[in-house]
Design a protein around this motif. Structure first.
Motif, PDB file in Angstrom:
ATOM      1  N   UNK A 162       2.101  11.798   6.121  1.00 22.69           N
ATOM      2  CA  UNK A 162       2.107  12.962   5.232  1.00 22.69           C
ATOM      3  C   UNK A 162       3.289  12.927   4.270  1.00 22.69           C
ATOM      4  N   UNK A 163       4.420  12.453   4.768  1.00 18.34           N
ATOM      5  CA  UNK A 163       5.586  12.318   3.889  1.00 18.34           C
ATOM      6  C   UNK A 163       5.285  11.293   2.802  1.00 18.34           C
ATOM      7  N   UNK A 164       4.655  10.193   3.175  1.00 17.53           N
ATOM      8  CA  UNK A 164       4.290   9.170   2.182  1.00 17.53           C
ATOM      9  C   UNK A 164       3.347   9.761   1.128  1.00 17.53           C
ATOM     10  N   UNK A 165       2.354  10.525   1.564  1.00 13.87           N
ATOM     11  CA  UNK A 165       1.424  11.147   0.614  1.00 13.87           C
ATOM     12  C   UNK A 165       2.151  12.141  -0.291  1.00 13.87           C
ATOM     13  N   UNK A 166       3.069  12.888   0.279  1.00 10.23           N
ATOM     14  CA  UNK A 166       3.871  13.836  -0.494  1.00 10.23           C
ATOM     15  C   UNK A 166       4.685  13.116  -1.568  1.00 10.23           C
ATOM     16  N   UNK A 167       5.228  11.969  -1.192  1.00  6.59           N
ATOM     17  CA  UNK A 167       6.028  11.173  -2.124  1.00  6.59           C
ATOM     18  C   UNK A 167       5.166  10.316  -3.043  1.00  6.59           C
ATOM     19  N   UNK A 168       3.865  10.372  -2.850  1.00  6.58           N
ATOM     20  CA  UNK A 168       2.894   9.609  -3.642  1.00  6.58           C
ATOM     21  C   UNK A 168       3.157   8.110  -3.568  1.00  6.58           C
ATOM     22  N   UNK A 169       3.174   7.657  -2.326  1.00  2.41           N
ATOM     23  CA  UNK A 169       3.334   6.227  -2.068  1.00  2.41           C
ATOM     24  C   UNK A 169       2.551   5.876  -0.814  1.00  2.41           C
ATOM     25  N   UNK A 170       2.290   4.611  -0.642  1.00  4.79           N
ATOM     26  CA  UNK A 170       1.591   4.142   0.555  1.00  4.79           C
ATOM     27  C   UNK A 170       2.522   4.272   1.756  1.00  4.79           C
ATOM     28  N   UNK A 171       1.972   4.525   2.948  1.00  7.92           N
ATOM     29  CA  UNK A 171       2.812   4.601   4.146  1.00  7.92           C
ATOM     30  C   UNK A 171       3.654   3.342   4.357  1.00  7.92           C
TER      31      UNK A 171
END
Length: 180
Positions: A162-171
């Motif tokens: 979810x943090x990756x999605x929030x930051x708009x990057x792949x996990x």
């Protein structure tokens, strides 16, 4: 003590019951769906939620809420109109619920309550503006560094995907940045 902690302390010591109910959400359960009106104020006692916006093509994570967070569907709270945001539990989450009516009575009951609420709103607005700048202009590594500076505790409550999605990057990108 920060503004939210002071505010919650004042709520707990207020003459009268403000938290009208306690609610438990299961993992992935919606607290509020986009397109509906929700003017309640919530305090998370355990768990975590994400606030999302669906633009038709994809769902974007706008904010998070986790233990000891105060949250509301701010657009609906302020206007009384349907929200464009959804709020969803990302793990079992326990919340206290207060109606807008009682909340407004509380903040209007004392000048300090109003000042604390204004501080919380100001912080929320500045945080959202910072996020917009991050998303529009800064590289993934800079977004990660800025998030670590602003909200290091986020990484203790919110799963990496979810943090990756929030930051708009792949996990995988987030994982690589955390290792470097």
């Amino acid at each position: 003590m920060n503004a939210i902690s002071q505010f919650l302390h004042k709520i707990d010591n207020y003459d009268g019951l403000l938290w009208e109910e306690e609610k438990t959400l299961k993992r992935n359960e919606l607290l509020h769906s986009a397109g509906s009106i929700d003017t309640n104020v919530y305090f998370i006692t355990d768990g975590a939620v994400l606030i999302t916006h669906n633009n038709g093509n994809e769902e974007n994570i706008i904010r998070f809420g986790y233990k000891n967070s105060l949250l509301t569907s701010l657009d609906s709270f302020l206007t009384g109109k349907p929200s464009i945001y959804s709020i969803q539990a990302i793990k079992k989450t326990k919340l206290k619920v207060m109606s807008k009516k009682l909340f407004i009575e509380f903040i209007n009951s004392d000048q300090e309550n109003m000042q604390l609420w204004n501080s919380i709103l100001s912080y929320t607005i500045v945080s959202q503006l910072d996020r917009e700048i991050d998303i529009l202009t800064i590289s993934p590594s800079e977004r990660y560094k800025r998030l670590m500076q602003r909200s290091p505790v986020l990484f203790q409550h919110i799963p990496q995907k979810y943090i990756a999605a929030y930051l708009r990057m792949a996990p995988e990108t987030l994982s690589r940045l955390q290792k470097s």
